[in-house]
Design an enzyme around this catalytic site. Structure first.
Site, short mmCIF file in Angstrom:
data_model
loop_
_atom_site.label_atom_id
_atom_site.label_comp_id
_atom_site.label_asym_id
_atom_site.label_seq_id
_atom_site.Cartn_x
_atom_site.Cartn_y
_atom_site.Cartn_z
N MET A 46 0.69 -1.31 -0.04
CA MET A 46 -0.12 0.06 -0.02
C MET A 46 0.93 1.28 0.05
O MET A 46 0.26 2.12 0.48
CB MET A 46 -1.13 -0.03 1.26
CG MET A 46 -1.96 -1.13 1.27
SD MET A 46 -3.50 -1.05 1.85
CE MET A 46 -3.02 -0.65 3.60
N GLY A 47 2.19 1.17 -0.18
CA GLY A 47 3.06 2.19 -0.41
C GLY A 47 3.58 2.89 0.91
O GLY A 47 3.30 2.13 1.95
N HIS A 66 8.93 1.50 3.90
CA HIS A 66 9.90 1.46 5.00
C HIS A 66 10.73 0.14 4.84
O HIS A 66 10.57 -0.37 3.90
CB HIS A 66 9.28 1.69 6.57
CG HIS A 66 8.21 0.47 6.45
ND1 HIS A 66 8.60 -0.86 6.74
CD2 HIS A 66 6.87 0.13 6.64
CE1 HIS A 66 7.73 -1.59 6.73
NE2 HIS A 66 6.57 -1.00 6.95
N GLY A 122 10.73 -2.52 5.81
CA GLY A 122 10.09 -3.99 5.72
C GLY A 122 9.91 -4.23 4.25
O GLY A 122 10.01 -5.11 3.82
N HIS A 123 9.38 -3.35 3.76
CA HIS A 123 9.01 -3.26 2.23
C HIS A 123 10.13 -3.57 1.43
O HIS A 123 10.10 -4.30 0.55
CB HIS A 123 8.21 -1.95 1.59
CG HIS A 123 6.82 -1.59 2.23
ND1 HIS A 123 6.80 -0.73 3.11
CD2 HIS A 123 5.80 -2.14 2.02
CE1 HIS A 123 5.67 -0.50 3.67
NE2 HIS A 123 4.94 -1.63 3.09
N GLY A 152 5.54 -9.87 4.42
CA GLY A 152 6.25 -9.68 5.63
C GLY A 152 5.53 -10.38 6.68
O GLY A 152 4.26 -10.26 6.82
N ARG A 187 2.26 2.93 9.60
CA ARG A 187 1.48 3.51 10.51
C ARG A 187 2.11 4.15 11.69
O ARG A 187 1.29 5.15 12.63
CB ARG A 187 0.33 2.63 11.13
CG ARG A 187 -0.76 2.55 9.97
CD ARG A 187 -2.01 1.75 10.51
NE ARG A 187 -2.93 1.29 9.84
CZ ARG A 187 -3.23 0.14 8.93
NH1 ARG A 187 -2.15 -0.63 8.90
NH2 ARG A 187 -4.26 0.28 8.18
#
Lengths: 289, 289
Positions: free
Chosen positions: A29-30, A33, A35-36, A146, A186
Site C-alpha cells: 500500500m506504499g 519502510h 520492511g517493504h 512480511g 502507521r
C-alpha cells in the site's frame, strides 16, 4: 524502473514477460519502510523481474478506519523502489481496479475470524479480493509478504492453496526499529509519548515467549501476562492478544507445532500490530521460504 | 490425446505450454453430447492446444440435487473428446481438487439471485469456485461455454471481468435435438412421455419471442404466456420463467438492449433448462464471440 498505471497495459506486459522470465511480486500500500524494501531486495535476488504494486485498497478498510489518513508519498516510494531493485512499479487507480461495482466477492472462513479479522470485519475479504486481481494481472511466480502481518500471510497461504494459484508464497522476517518496534507505515501517526511506549508491544511478546521457553504451556496464562505488560507500560488500548496455531489460526489448549502470539493495540491515531512465531520448544520461526 | 488426472502434473504442464502456445479450455462435467463437442471443435479451430476438463463438481450441487445420479461415461467421453480434437483431457478426482476443507469461498451477488440461482442456492458459488481453480491450473487464453446455461455464461463473464482473469469468454449457441429440445446430459433421465413433452420448453420460448417480434413489450405478459404453454403441454412443474436483461440479469419493465427469456421445468428425474436471447427488435442473439 518502469512505472505503469493502467491495469490493461500492465496485464498485457506481464503476459509477455511471464513467457520467458520469472516474476517476483511485492504487493504493497506504499509509504515504503525497510520492511517493504527487504521484500523487494529478496525478490530481486530470486527472480528475473521484480514487480511492486502500490495500491491503497479501499475494499480492505472499514467505514471507520484510516483509508483517508493512510500515509502516502508516491515520489519517495518511486525513488526507494528503484533503489531496491524493482523493475516495474504498478500504481493503478481505484477506478481502474474497480471500474464497476464488484459482483464477485471472495471470503475467507477460519483464518479470518480471529485476531485482526475480528475487529476489522471485511478486511481480509478486501485483501484476498485485491490480491486475486493483482495475481491475475501480474502472474508472478513468487510473491513476498512480511511476517509483521502474520494473519495476512496465513490468509494468503489459504488463498493460494485453495484456489490453486501457481505462486510460491515467501514470508520474510518483520523488520524492526533499533529499539525493537516493528516497522510500520502507521508508526508516523504515533504521538511522541506513544512512540516510546510502543516498544512494549514487542517486549510483551518477548516476555510471553520467554514464559514458553521456561516451560509454561498454558496459552491463557501467557496471554494474560502479555496483556498485563502492555496495560502497565502503554497508554494504548489492547484490541487483542491471542495465541493460535500457525498458519491454521486455530485456538490451542497447549502448544504443539508452530504457534503465533499476536497483539494489536489501539493508540490515539494509530493501531499497531506485532507478533512472534515459535514452536513447542520455544524455537523462533522468523520466515517461511 | 493425453489424459491427465493430477492437478499438480496438469498445472506444471500447462505453465510450460502457456509460454509458447495458445490454450483453449472447455470445462465440463462430462457425459458429452454435441453441445460439448461443438465447444471443443471451436476451441480446436481457435487455439494451438485444446484442454477439456471432466469434473462433476460436488460444490455446485445442493444436498437434495442429483450429484450422485448425474450421468457419467468416462470411456465414451475419452473417445468423443479425442475425435473432437482435444489435446489434453483433464480428469481430476474430488480429493485432488478439494484435498482439505475450503477456507476461501467465492460468491456472486446480482447475477446469481435470479433464475437457477434462486432455486439452487450455492450453485453458482460452486461453479465460480471450481472455475477459478481450473483457470489457475490450466491458464487458458480462451474458455468456451454453451449458451444453454445463459446464466452460467453471465456469471462467468462477471468472474472474469471482476477478478481480471486474462481469459476471453466464448459463448456458443445451444445445440438442439431434431425436434428443438436443447441437448443436455440430463435428458437421459427423462421418461418417454416426458421426452416428447420436453420440446414444449423450446416451443414456449419461441412463442414468447414471437410475441416480442409482434410488438409485445411487457415482460409480465410474455412470461405468463410461456408458463401457460408449458403447463398446458407438459407434465413438468415450472420452476421459473423469467425475462431479464442480458448479461446483467436485472429485471426489466420493457425490453431494451439484450434480454434473456429463460425457463426451468422439473420433470420426475430431470430438471431441464432452456432460454432464448434477443434484443428489443426481437433479433435473436445466438453467440458471444
Amino acid at each position: 524502473m518502469k512505472i505503469i498505471r493502467s491495469t490493461t497495459v500492465m496485464q498485457e506486459k506481464m503476459i509477455k514477460i511471464s513467457k520467458s522470465e520469472s516474476i517476483g511480486f511485492v504487493p504493497t500500500m506504499g509509504y515504503f519502510h525497510e520492511g517493504h524494501l527487504a521484500l523487494m531486495k529478496q525478490a530481486a535476488e530470486d527472480n528475473d523481474v521484480v514487480v511492486t504494486s502500490i495500491f491503497v485498497n479501499p475494499l480492505q478498510f472499514g467505514p471507520n478506519e484510516d483509508y483517508e489518513q493512510y500515509p502516502r508519498d508516491e515520489e519517495q516510494d518511486i525513488r526507494l523502489a528503484e533503489q531496491a531493485g524493482v523493475d516495474i512499479l504498478f500504481i493503478p487507480s481505484v477506478k481502474d481496479m474497480y471500474p464497476t461495482k464488484m459482483n464477485i466477492t471472495l471470503s475467507v472462513e477460519e483464518r479470518a475470524n480471529v485476531l485482526c479479522g475480528r475487529s476489522r470485519p471485511g478486511h481480509f475479504e478486501g485483501v484476498i479480493t485485491v490480491l486475486t486481481k493483482l495475481f491475475n494481472i501480474i502472474r508472478p511466480n513468487k510473491t513476498y509478504f512480511g511476517l509483521k502481518d502474520a494473519q495476512q500471510v496465513a490468509v494468503v497461504d489459504a488463498l493460494i492453496n485453495d484456489l490453486n494459484f501457481p505462486i510460491q508464497l515467501i514470508a520474510l522476517p518483520t523488520i524492526r526499529e533499533h529499539d525493537g518496534l516493528a516497522k510500520s507505515s502507521r508508526n508516523v501517526n504515533l504521538a511522541n509519548d506513544e512512540r516510546s511506549q510502543a516498544v512494549w508491544l514487542t517486549k510483551a511478546l518477548e516476555h510471553g515467549h520467554q514464559l514458553v521457553v521456561d516451560g509454561e504451556q498454558n496459552p491463557a496464562i501467557i496471554v494474560k501476562e502479555v496483556i498485563d505488560v502492555i496495560n502497565r507500560e502503554t497508554s494504548g488500548t489492547v484490541d487483542y492478544v491471542e495465541m493460535l496455531s500457525y498458519p491454521e489460526l486455530q485456538s490451542v489448549s497447549t502448544i504443539k507445532n508452530n504457534v503465533v502470539l499476536a497483539v494489536a493495540v489501539q493508540f490515539k491515531r494509530a493501531r499497531l500490530i506485532d507478533n512472534i512465531i515459535f514452536n513447542e520448544n520455544g524455537k523462533l520461526i522468523r520466515q517461511f521460504y
